[in-house]
Design an enzyme around this catalytic site. Structure first.
Site, mmCIF file in Angstrom:
data_model
loop_
_atom_site.group_PDB
_atom_site.id
_atom_site.type_symbol
_atom_site.label_atom_id
_atom_site.label_comp_id
_atom_site.label_asym_id
_atom_site.label_seq_id
_atom_site.Cartn_x
_atom_site.Cartn_y
_atom_site.Cartn_z
ATOM 1 N N ASP A 134 0.810 -1.342 -0.248
ATOM 2 C CA ASP A 134 -0.069 -0.070 -0.063
ATOM 3 C C ASP A 134 0.903 1.096 -0.048
ATOM 4 O O ASP A 134 2.011 1.236 0.600
ATOM 5 C CB ASP A 134 -0.740 -0.075 1.218
ATOM 6 C CG ASP A 134 -0.383 -0.085 2.425
ATOM 7 O OD1 ASP A 134 0.217 0.743 3.131
ATOM 8 O OD2 ASP A 134 0.064 -1.114 2.917
ATOM 9 N N ASP A 161 -9.333 3.003 6.251
ATOM 10 C CA ASP A 161 -8.282 2.936 7.295
ATOM 11 C C ASP A 161 -8.566 3.562 8.734
ATOM 12 O O ASP A 161 -8.602 4.798 8.633
ATOM 13 C CB ASP A 161 -6.868 3.556 6.684
ATOM 14 C CG ASP A 161 -5.643 3.491 7.729
ATOM 15 O OD1 ASP A 161 -5.645 3.107 8.714
ATOM 16 O OD2 ASP A 161 -4.622 4.006 7.371
ATOM 17 N N GLU A 199 -7.417 3.830 12.730
ATOM 18 C CA GLU A 199 -6.425 3.324 13.675
ATOM 19 C C GLU A 199 -6.243 4.429 14.660
ATOM 20 O O GLU A 199 -6.986 5.592 14.606
ATOM 21 C CB GLU A 199 -5.337 3.081 12.729
ATOM 22 C CG GLU A 199 -4.882 4.170 12.147
ATOM 23 C CD GLU A 199 -3.590 3.797 11.260
ATOM 24 O OE1 GLU A 199 -2.530 3.971 11.914
ATOM 25 O OE2 GLU A 199 -3.840 3.513 9.919
#
Length: 253
Positions: free
Chosen positions: A48, A137, A139
């Site tokens: 990525d 994403d 986090e």
């Protein structure tokens, strides 16, 4: 991916993401992952990237074994990766299956608005066999270490993710892959199992021989980000299956 984040959303950022097929269509290959995950037999390699990698040499990545890639598209509703077109289109032109991901900042705006921004700026999907489903994403807050959960309650975090997922699904026809760590998920969602049956998991766990314990409800990972550097540009990932299954996953059936 958070390691490349700076206190300015316009700066480079390389977080990342995970996916899931139904148990009937995805063969769990955890036992194939050894102390050298990149060498796991039958596990397609990928990576990525974000603006941190700038202009990527995709033909070189392909030659080194890249079969898939996730590319950062957006963050919150204020940032777009300036290298997105070169990275996203370049991967496809090199014969690499690719998808886009969004870095969530749940304290900035709603899940619905961030999903809409993401899809409008690269986070789409089509059943062409070359496009991975959009990825979220989510986090630890890279801008405020004292508030890793962005100031949201566990219920508030779960509801934010649900809203993001619903809007992505409404606009693309696919539920997003969820990229996270087990620790963050347990801390900030209360280890919610609300997403496991419908959302692919992209687990981040570096420097280990296996992906470790997974968040509640998921019995396997679809993508595993096992290192933040290696032979391919950006973070290093594996797909939990075969190339045929990876293409099937991209097609959505």
């Amino acid at each position: 991916m958070a390691r490349h984040h700076a206190p300015n959303p316009a700066r480079p950022h390389t977080h990342l993401l995970a996916a899931t097929l139904t148990a009937a269509t995805l063969v769990t290959t955890l036992t194939a992952v050894t102390t050298t995950p990149v060498s796991a037999a039958g596990s397609p390699k990928g990576h990525d990237v974000s603006s941190h990698q700038k202009t990527v040499n995709w033909s070189n990545a392909k030659a080194k074994g890249a079969t898939f890639a996730y590319v950062k598209a957006t963050e919150s509703t204020t940032y777009r990766n300036p290298y997105f077109s070169q990275q996203y289109d370049g991967a496809r032109n090199a014969g690499i299956i690719r998808g886009a991901y969004h870095f969530a900042l749940p304290n900035k705006s709603s899940g619905t608005s961030q999903a809409a921004y993401f899809v409008a700026h690269g986070g789409g999907w089509k059943a062409d066999g070359w496009t991975l489903p959009p990825a979220l994403d989510i986090e630890t807050n890279p801008y405020d270490k004292k508030h890793p959960c962005y100031g949201l309650s566990k219920t508030g975090t779960v509801n934010w993710i649900k809203a993001f997922s619903a809007e992505v699904n409404r606009r693309t026809g696919r539920r997003p892959v969820i990229y996270t760590t087990t620790q963050w998920w347990r801390t900030c969602t209360g280890d919610s199992g609300a997403f496991a049956s419908t959302h692919p998991l992209w687990i981040a766990r570096h420097g280990s021989a296996d992906a470790g314990a997974l968040p509640a409800g998921w019995s396997y990972w679809t993508f595993w980000q096992y290192a933040n550097s290696g032979g391919l540009p950006g973070d290093q990932n594996l797909f939990n299956g075969t190339m045929a299954q990876l293409r099937k996953f991209a097609r959505g059936h």
